[in-house]
Scaffold this active site. Structure first.
Site, PDB file in Angstrom:
ATOM      1  N   ASP A   1      -1.740   6.547   6.303  1.00  0.00           N
ATOM      2  CA  ASP A   1      -1.745   5.118   6.637  1.00  0.00           C
ATOM      3  C   ASP A   1      -2.651   4.907   7.857  1.00  0.00           C
ATOM      4  OD1 ASP A   1      -1.016   2.520   6.332  1.00  0.00           O
ATOM      5  OD2 ASP A   1       1.040   2.735   7.056  1.00  0.00           O
TER       6      ASP A   1
ATOM      7  N   THR B   1      -6.024  -1.515   6.901  1.00  0.00           N
ATOM      8  CA  THR B   1      -6.077  -2.974   6.918  1.00  0.00           C
ATOM      9  C   THR B   1      -7.517  -3.410   7.151  1.00  0.00           C
ATOM     10  OG1 THR B   1      -5.524  -2.802   9.251  1.00  0.00           O
ATOM     11  CG2 THR B   1      -3.728  -3.305   7.743  1.00  0.00           C
TER      12      THR B   1
ATOM     13  N   LYS C   1       0.828  -1.207   0.000  1.00  0.00           N
ATOM     14  CA  LYS C   1       0.000   0.000   0.000  1.00  0.00           C
ATOM     15  C   LYS C   1       0.867   1.263   0.000  1.00  0.00           C
ATOM     16  CE  LYS C   1      -2.277  -1.362   3.682  1.00  0.00           C
ATOM     17  NZ  LYS C   1      -1.579  -2.660   3.846  1.00  0.00           N
ATOM     18  N   THR C   2       1.900   1.268   0.850  1.00  0.00           N
ATOM     19  CA  THR C   2       2.783   2.444   0.883  1.00  0.00           C
ATOM     20  C   THR C   2       3.482   2.600  -0.470  1.00  0.00           C
ATOM     21  OG1 THR C   2       3.181   1.963   3.218  1.00  0.00           O
ATOM     22  CG2 THR C   2       4.683   3.518   2.169  1.00  0.00           C
TER      23      THR C   2
ATOM     24  N   ARG D   1       6.481  -8.324   1.583  1.00  0.00           N
ATOM     25  CA  ARG D   1       7.414  -7.933   2.661  1.00  0.00           C
ATOM     26  C   ARG D   1       8.075  -9.180   3.251  1.00  0.00           C
ATOM     27  NH1 ARG D   1       4.750  -4.352   6.336  1.00  0.00           N
ATOM     28  NH2 ARG D   1       5.817  -2.666   5.248  1.00  0.00           N
TER      29      ARG D   1
HETATM   30  N1  LIG Z   1       3.721  -5.482  -5.938  1.00  0.00           N
HETATM   31  C1  LIG Z   1       4.943  -5.425  -5.457  1.00  0.00           C
HETATM   32  N2  LIG Z   1       6.013  -5.633  -6.243  1.00  0.00           N
HETATM   33  C2  LIG Z   1       7.273  -5.600  -5.738  1.00  0.00           C
HETATM   34  N3  LIG Z   1       7.558  -5.339  -4.440  1.00  0.00           N
HETATM   35  C3  LIG Z   1       6.536  -5.102  -3.614  1.00  0.00           C
HETATM   36  C4  LIG Z   1       5.187  -5.129  -4.078  1.00  0.00           C
HETATM   37  N4  LIG Z   1       4.369  -4.871  -3.030  1.00  0.00           N
HETATM   38  C5  LIG Z   1       5.170  -4.686  -1.967  1.00  0.00           C
HETATM   39  N5  LIG Z   1       6.457  -4.828  -2.308  1.00  0.00           N
HETATM   40  C6  LIG Z   1       7.608  -4.705  -1.399  1.00  0.00           C
HETATM   41  O1  LIG Z   1       7.210  -5.167  -0.118  1.00  0.00           O
HETATM   42  C7  LIG Z   1       7.636  -4.276   0.908  1.00  0.00           C
HETATM   43  C8  LIG Z   1       6.457  -3.825   1.723  1.00  0.00           C
HETATM   44  O2  LIG Z   1       5.620  -3.009   0.942  1.00  0.00           O
HETATM   45  P1  LIG Z   1       4.802  -1.768   1.553  1.00  0.00           P
HETATM   46  O3  LIG Z   1       5.608  -1.085   2.622  1.00  0.00           O
HETATM   47  O4  LIG Z   1       4.336  -0.934   0.424  1.00  0.00           O
HETATM   48  O5  LIG Z   1       3.573  -2.522   2.219  1.00  0.00           O
HETATM   49  P2  LIG Z   1       2.327  -1.911   2.980  1.00  0.00           P
HETATM   50  O6  LIG Z   1       1.105  -2.600   2.457  1.00  0.00           O
HETATM   51  O7  LIG Z   1       2.319  -0.430   2.928  1.00  0.00           O
HETATM   52  O8  LIG Z   1       2.585  -2.389   4.448  1.00  0.00           O
HETATM   53  P3  LIG Z   1       2.077  -1.675   5.809  1.00  0.00           P
HETATM   54  O9  LIG Z   1       0.593  -1.725   5.748  1.00  0.00           O
HETATM   55  O10 LIG Z   1       2.671  -2.558   6.886  1.00  0.00           O
HETATM   56  O11 LIG Z   1       2.647  -0.292   5.815  1.00  0.00           O
HETATM   57  C9  LIG Z   1       8.407  -3.165   0.185  1.00  0.00           C
HETATM   58  O12 LIG Z   1       9.776  -3.446   0.240  1.00  0.00           O
HETATM   59  C10 LIG Z   1       7.957  -3.242  -1.245  1.00  0.00           C
HETATM   60  O13 LIG Z   1       9.015  -2.915  -2.091  1.00  0.00           O
END
Ligand SMILES: Nc1ncnc2c1ncn2[C@@H]1O[C@H](COP(=O)(O)OP(=O)(O)OP(=O)(O)O)[C@@H](O)[C@H]1O
Length: 362
Positions: free
Chosen positions: A127, A176, A82-83, A235
């Protein structure tokens, strides 16, 4: 029967729990490394095809109109991107991004300060938007709809509302738990995307991409082995890759093969399906001590020597998602897949005795 009626709404609601290699929340090392591994545009973002296609249309259309993109709501478990996607939205729009979170905004004034300092077209990533305070949330309604906020000056009967114009901006909210958002807030997003867990093939692509960026030698079978243990979450895939890289460097020639990945993750007690020690302890107790259940949550927690909340919120969501454990009004029960996963055979009389036959077939 509603099998899941005692369940919290998603894994994502889980507390951090004990430090786990397969935990979906970011740890300190993740935070440091993730910036380098984040895809920079929609082309590089692996998987989530439908979300990518729809978002691409939303952003292209806004760019063609020379307008600010509509507000976007992203929902899904931690670690699914998401981030990353919010940063991609800003990059695709050629706009700066400001990152904050619901818990950081306790007062409406905190939000007013952020909103009033935004530049035109800026992306505001919020977030955990479901954890914002009520007054801030109400201020956000007006900001999203009319690009205006009323700043209240003074208290009691003498308080006055001073209207403040805001530049157009794009709010990217992440949660979430989309179900916890009040409908008036949800309705103000022009585009809502639900992020799903990733298929093993998609995780293999994520792992290959990260291995390239980290300069790690990785064979296709090695990537497949790591992907199968990554619980559908990029992740976790990236974190397991880093641990397997360490093992390959110390114990082998640095190349990640299937065998090396399997040995390394064995050392870290992450099994072929992504279960760790805690998950297996819960399943083992359920099968060995309680014949597959049903057994109450508190009893199960005592049997594994953990807090009730740890079992319920840290271990169970993944076990339920994997179809290894079911929550029923009569207690927790193991599915046939759980017996198979631990290489055990269910006792014959249990099948009829605890109602599993009716639930799961013979
Ligand atoms: N579709 C994707 N392709 C490649 N790498 C990804 C992808 N989605 C996530 N990642 C990698 O996974 C890691 C976590 O992603 P991210 O921080 O965006 O998750 P998030 O959903 O925001 O988590 P949170 O809710 O805990 O903040 C990052 O290093 C990101 O580069």
């Amino acid at each position: 029967m509603n099998w899941d009626d005692t369940a919290p709404s998603t894994d994502a609601a889980a507390p951090a729990g004990p430090d786990r290699l397969v935990g979906a929340d970011a740890d300190g090392e993740d935070t440091a490394v993730e910036a380098a591994l984040r895809p920079k545009d929609l082309q590089e973002f692996v998987g989530q095809e439908r979300v990518r296609e729809q978002l691409d249309l939303v952003l292209r259309a806004a760019r063609a109109r020379g307008a600010t993109a509509d507000h976007v709501l992203l929902s899904g478990a931690p670690g699914l991107g998401k981030t990353t996607l919010s940063m991609i939205i800003a990059a695709e729009m050629g706009a700066p991004i400001r990152i904050t979170s619901g818990p950081a905004i306790q007062h409406a004034g905190d939000l007013a300060a952020i909103l009033s300092s935004l530049q035109e077209g800026e992306v505001l990533f919020l977030d955990e938007i479901h954890r914002m305070s009520r007054p801030a949330e109400e201020m956000l309604y007006m900001a999203m709809e009319d690009f205006r906020v009323d700043v209240i000056v003074g208290k009691g009967p003498g308080a006055t509302a001073i209207p403040l114009e805001l530049p157009p901006f794009t709010l990217v909210g992440a949660t979430t738990r989309a179900g916890l958002l009040p409908p008036p807030l949800r309705d103000r997003f022009g585009f809502t995307a639900h992020m799903e867990f990733y298929a093993p093939e998609e995780l293999q692509r994520v792992i290959h991409r990260s291995a390239g960026l980290l300069d790690v030698a990785l064979e296709a079978d090695g990537a497949a082995e790591i992907a199968g243990r990554s619980r559908g979450t990029p992740r976790i895939a990236n974190r397991l890759l880093r641990r397997v890289r360490d093992y390959a460097q110390v114990k082998a020639d640095g190349v990640i093969t299937r065998e090396i990945a399997s040995q390394a993750l064995g050392v870290y007690e992450v099994d072929a399906r992504g279960l760790d020690r805690l998950d297996r302890a819960v399943l083992t107790a359920l099968l060995k001590l309680f014949g597959g259940g049903p057994v109450g949550l508190s009893t199960l927690a005592v049997a594994v020597g953990e807090e009730r909340e740890t079992v319920e919120e840290v271990a169970e969501p993944f076990l339920v998602r994997e179809g290894l454990l079911a929550r029923t009004p009569r207690g927790r029960i193991a599915t046939p897949a759980a017996w198979a996963h631990l290489g055990m055979v269910p006792p014959q009389h249990q099948a009829g005795g605890n109602g599993q036959q009716g639930l799961f077939g013979a």
